[in-house]
Write an enzyme that holds these catalytic residues in place. Structure first.
Site, mmCIF file in Angstrom:
data_model
loop_
_atom_site.group_PDB
_atom_site.id
_atom_site.type_symbol
_atom_site.label_atom_id
_atom_site.label_comp_id
_atom_site.label_asym_id
_atom_site.label_seq_id
_atom_site.Cartn_x
_atom_site.Cartn_y
_atom_site.Cartn_z
ATOM 1 N N SER A 317 -61.024 -8.926 -53.665
ATOM 2 C CA SER A 317 -61.431 -10.284 -53.310
ATOM 3 C C SER A 317 -62.524 -10.837 -54.224
ATOM 4 O O SER A 317 -62.589 -12.038 -54.444
ATOM 5 C CB SER A 317 -61.913 -10.291 -51.859
ATOM 6 O OG SER A 317 -62.934 -9.333 -51.701
ATOM 7 N N CYS A 319 -62.867 -9.896 -57.348
ATOM 8 C CA CYS A 319 -62.475 -9.479 -58.691
ATOM 9 C C CYS A 319 -61.994 -10.648 -59.541
ATOM 10 O O CYS A 319 -61.193 -11.462 -59.075
ATOM 11 C CB CYS A 319 -61.352 -8.456 -58.530
ATOM 12 S SG CYS A 319 -60.625 -7.987 -60.062
ATOM 13 N N TYR A 405 -71.797 -10.076 -50.560
ATOM 14 C CA TYR A 405 -70.777 -9.142 -51.060
ATOM 15 C C TYR A 405 -70.597 -9.387 -52.547
ATOM 16 O O TYR A 405 -70.220 -10.484 -52.951
ATOM 17 C CB TYR A 405 -69.466 -9.371 -50.290
ATOM 18 C CG TYR A 405 -68.317 -8.484 -50.722
ATOM 19 C CD1 TYR A 405 -68.519 -7.123 -50.989
ATOM 20 C CD2 TYR A 405 -67.032 -8.986 -50.862
ATOM 21 C CE1 TYR A 405 -67.457 -6.311 -51.371
ATOM 22 C CE2 TYR A 405 -65.964 -8.168 -51.232
ATOM 23 C CZ TYR A 405 -66.186 -6.839 -51.492
ATOM 24 O OH TYR A 405 -65.142 -6.028 -51.865
ATOM 25 N N TRP A 406 -70.930 -8.395 -53.348
ATOM 26 C CA TRP A 406 -70.839 -8.589 -54.800
ATOM 27 C C TRP A 406 -70.024 -7.465 -55.441
ATOM 28 O O TRP A 406 -70.062 -6.322 -55.004
ATOM 29 C CB TRP A 406 -72.225 -8.698 -55.440
ATOM 30 C CG TRP A 406 -73.118 -7.506 -55.266
ATOM 31 C CD1 TRP A 406 -73.333 -6.511 -56.164
ATOM 32 C CD2 TRP A 406 -73.958 -7.189 -54.132
ATOM 33 N NE1 TRP A 406 -74.244 -5.596 -55.666
ATOM 34 C CE2 TRP A 406 -74.635 -5.991 -54.426
ATOM 35 C CE3 TRP A 406 -74.189 -7.826 -52.896
ATOM 36 C CZ2 TRP A 406 -75.526 -5.399 -53.531
ATOM 37 C CZ3 TRP A 406 -75.078 -7.230 -52.000
ATOM 38 C CH2 TRP A 406 -75.731 -6.042 -52.324
ATOM 39 N N GLU A 408 -68.609 -4.782 -58.265
ATOM 40 C CA GLU A 408 -69.244 -3.782 -59.131
ATOM 41 C C GLU A 408 -69.271 -4.249 -60.585
ATOM 42 O O GLU A 408 -70.037 -3.759 -61.391
ATOM 43 C CB GLU A 408 -68.500 -2.451 -59.031
ATOM 44 C CG GLU A 408 -68.763 -1.704 -57.751
ATOM 45 C CD GLU A 408 -70.215 -1.290 -57.606
ATOM 46 O OE1 GLU A 408 -70.672 -0.424 -58.360
ATOM 47 O OE2 GLU A 408 -70.891 -1.844 -56.720
ATOM 48 N N ARG A 418 -79.576 -0.830 -66.646
ATOM 49 C CA ARG A 418 -80.770 -0.939 -67.500
ATOM 50 C C ARG A 418 -81.565 0.353 -67.470
ATOM 51 O O ARG A 418 -82.180 0.758 -68.412
ATOM 52 C CB ARG A 418 -81.691 -2.030 -66.952
ATOM 53 C CG ARG A 418 -81.287 -3.413 -67.287
ATOM 54 C CD ARG A 418 -82.490 -4.288 -67.042
ATOM 55 N NE ARG A 418 -83.099 -3.982 -65.750
ATOM 56 C CZ ARG A 418 -83.184 -4.840 -64.773
ATOM 57 N NH1 ARG A 418 -82.700 -6.039 -64.913
ATOM 58 N NH2 ARG A 418 -83.761 -4.519 -63.638
ATOM 59 N N GLU A 485 -44.289 -21.314 -41.897
ATOM 60 C CA GLU A 485 -43.722 -21.137 -40.560
ATOM 61 C C GLU A 485 -44.443 -20.017 -39.790
ATOM 62 O O GLU A 485 -44.526 -20.029 -38.567
ATOM 63 C CB GLU A 485 -42.233 -20.799 -40.711
ATOM 64 C CG GLU A 485 -41.453 -20.686 -39.431
ATOM 65 C CD GLU A 485 -40.056 -20.140 -39.700
ATOM 66 O OE1 GLU A 485 -39.087 -20.813 -39.353
ATOM 67 O OE2 GLU A 485 -39.928 -19.036 -40.268
ATOM 68 N N GLY A 486 -44.978 -19.046 -40.557
ATOM 69 C CA GLY A 486 -45.610 -17.874 -39.931
ATOM 70 C C GLY A 486 -46.939 -18.175 -39.264
ATOM 71 O O GLY A 486 -47.385 -17.460 -38.376
HETATM 72 P P1 IMP Z 1 -61.388 -5.990 -51.576
HETATM 73 O O1 IMP Z 1 -61.160 -5.010 -50.478
HETATM 74 O O2 IMP Z 1 -60.238 -6.945 -51.751
HETATM 75 O O3 IMP Z 1 -62.698 -6.700 -51.464
HETATM 76 O O4 IMP Z 1 -61.409 -5.147 -52.933
HETATM 77 C C1 IMP Z 1 -62.281 -4.073 -53.153
HETATM 78 C C2 IMP Z 1 -61.928 -3.432 -54.466
HETATM 79 O O5 IMP Z 1 -62.145 -4.334 -55.558
HETATM 80 C C3 IMP Z 1 -62.754 -2.235 -54.840
HETATM 81 O O6 IMP Z 1 -62.376 -1.065 -54.182
HETATM 82 C C4 IMP Z 1 -62.555 -2.132 -56.332
HETATM 83 O O7 IMP Z 1 -61.365 -1.495 -56.695
HETATM 84 C C5 IMP Z 1 -62.431 -3.588 -56.735
HETATM 85 N N1 IMP Z 1 -63.675 -4.116 -57.299
HETATM 86 C C6 IMP Z 1 -64.939 -3.918 -56.895
HETATM 87 N N2 IMP Z 1 -65.812 -4.635 -57.639
HETATM 88 C C7 IMP Z 1 -65.080 -5.276 -58.547
HETATM 89 C C8 IMP Z 1 -65.412 -6.169 -59.612
HETATM 90 O O8 IMP Z 1 -66.551 -6.568 -59.834
HETATM 91 N N3 IMP Z 1 -64.360 -6.598 -60.365
HETATM 92 C C9 IMP Z 1 -63.086 -6.208 -60.144
HETATM 93 N N4 IMP Z 1 -62.725 -5.412 -59.136
HETATM 94 C C10 IMP Z 1 -63.713 -4.939 -58.346
#
Ligand code: IMP
Length: 498
Positions: A317, A319, A405-406, A408, A418, A485-486
């Protein structure tokens, strides 16, 4: 000429399950969601199974020790984030392993000659109110007493007061032998109105504590995920750069499963990392890798010796990998192809390598689809970030509570580098965003609802186990008009319908 896939790249929302006959034995209370997370041979027991098919993402905003304990209590597993200094990650693992799940190994120990000041400091560092007093302050010598907050009064006692002057001495303690079961320990606790029962061996060494509160917890959480020493299980993420230093620290802290964390794992660095860990640690710790989105990627990990393979690029989400780098694949298409590769490999060799669908779960029903398409377990970030137990700060946005929620791959997450890694770790562009998700309350309450939905859908599909679901599921692609429709449609919704 470049290779072109014949199929369109599809995501979960483009599919639906078509019900099968629901047999009379297909009732939610009979559904078993246990699933393997590490490689095993046909006719052998999987070395590690989790009791619900959920693992939490290797992310700073998701998986710390607090969430790991809450999830393990419900039967799932967390992978503690690796984007932090080695000692801090190992400390988180250690806190999960020492958390009270019935029998607890004491990590708050002092000697009788230490002082109240040491007690206060240790208590604030570890948060434990019960401190074991042993001859030399380690578990290798005799238990000589216990200190709890009932033994001293901060307003009255000097911080220099020696522990031996105010501890409850061994002679006044009720203790029990190492052969005591949790049930027996609980009976003793109730009979003598204790808060905690020390379990000792025949040399009077403290082996465990059993706390009154934990037994109740244990009864409320029948699916909790425990290791052979009755400690919660926990995983940890690692990278391909500092693993020779990081892995020993994590293993020492008691980690159960490792996972090499990368958005695109189909690389020689990952193979090298997995081979090294497999050689150094044989089977003492399991190691998975990823992420991949096709058969070639999966087979590459199989050759490297991975215990499981994680699937998914660009579906998370937070990404933006697909937007920034133009790589990825619809999550459903990726899972379907990799699951087929896993099944073919199993047929050929009798070796089963579990796969994990990682990212892109938006609705609860996506988890059932992922399982039906062949995932053995599912990694989620957004889902867990919303809960009280996630490490992300909770704030108010307008009238609603949200959690941060950020990703990686965002600048926020990668700032830690750093202080640590060198070559190859400079951030030139971001692959993730910094965002908010709606706050959703306690992990357990939410998981209970999600699991009830999964079980109910499985029953509609005529399945009471994940393997059965994968055998009998019938899945259809949906058109964009049937998606409309769903949902509720052609009605005027009253407020607070959802
Ligand atoms: P979500 O459950 O849809 O929020 O996806 C979580 C997954 O996104 C994680 O387990 C990672 O595989 C992936 N992810 C985490 N941080 C990042 C990012 O900054 N960029 C791209 N993918 C990420």
């Amino acid at each position: 000429m470049a290779f072109y896939y014949k199929e369109v790249s599809r995501t979960f929302s483009e599919y639906l399950l078509v019900p099968n006959l629901t047999r009379k034995d297909c009732i939610p209370s009979k559904v078993n969601l246990k699933t393997p997370i590490a490689k095993f041979r046909k006719d052998e027991q999987p070395p590690i199974e989790i009791n619900i098919p959920f693992v939490s993402a290797i992310m700073q905003s998701v998986s710390d020790d607090n969430l790991a304990i809450a999830l393990s209590k419900c039967g799932g597993l967390s992978f503690i984030f690796g984007s932090q200094p080695i000692e801090e990650q190992a400390e988180m693992v250690s806190r999960v392993k020492n958390f009270k799940a019935g029998f607890v190994v004491s990590n708050a120990n002092l000697s009788p000659d230490q002082t109240l000041k040491d007690v206060v400091e240790l208590k604030s560092k570890l948060g434990h109110a019960t401190i074991a007093i042993t001859e030399d302050g380690t578990l290798n010598t005799k238990l000589v007493g216990i200190v709890t907050s009932r033994d001293y009064r901060m307003s009255r006692d000097s911080l220099d007061r020696k522990i031996k002057e105010f501890m409850t001495p061994f002679s006044k303690l009720i203790v029990s032998s190492i052969h005591t079961s949790l049930k027996e320990a609980n009976d003793i606790i109730w009979e003598h109105k204790l808060n905690c029962l020390p379990i000792i061996d025949d040399q009077q060494h403290l082996v465990y504590f059993v706390f009154r509160k934990d037994y109740e917890d244990h009864k409320e959480n029948p699916l909790q995920l425990l290791d052979s020493e009755k400690r919660y299980m926990v995983g940890a993420g690692i990278n391909t750069r500092d693993y020779k230093d990081r892995v020993p620290a994590l293993v020492k802290a008691g980690v159960d499963v490792l996972c090499v964390d990368s958005s695109d794992g189909f690389s020689e660095w990952q193979a090298e990392t997995i081979k090294y860990i497999k050689e150094e640690y044989k089977d003492t710790v399991k190691i998975g890798g990823g992420n991949v989105v096709d058969k070639e990627g999966f087979m590459y990990f199989v050759e490297a010796g991975a215990d499981f393979v994680k699937v998914g690029i660009g579906g998370g989400s937070i990404c933006i990998t697909r937007e920034t780098k133009g790589i990825g694949r619809g999550q459903a298409s990726a899972v379907i192809e990799v699951a087929q590769a896993r099944d073919d490999y199993f047929k050929e060799t009798g070796i089963y390598i579990p796969i994990c669908s990682d990212g892109g779960v938006v609705h609860d029903y996506h988890t059932v689809l992922a399982l039906a398409m062949g995932a053995d377990f599912i990694m989620m970030g957004r889902y867990f970030a919303r809960f009280d137990e996630s490490p992300a700060p909770k704030t108010k946005l307008g009238n609603n509570y949200v959690k941060e929620y950020w990703g990686e791959g965002s600048k926020r997450a990668r700032n830690w580098e750093r202080y640590d890694l060198g070559e190859g770790s400079n951030l030139k562009f971001e692959e993730g965003v910094d965002s908010y998700v709606p706050y959703a309350g306690k992990l357990k309450d939410n998981i209970d609802v999600t699991l009830s939905k999964i079980k109910s859908t499985m029953c509609s599909c005529g399945a009471i186990s994940i393997k059965e679901l994968q055998r009998v599921a019938r899945i259809t692609i949906v058109s964009s008009t049937s998606i409309v429709e769903g949902g509720a449609h052609d009605v005027i919704l009253k407020e607070n319908n959802y």
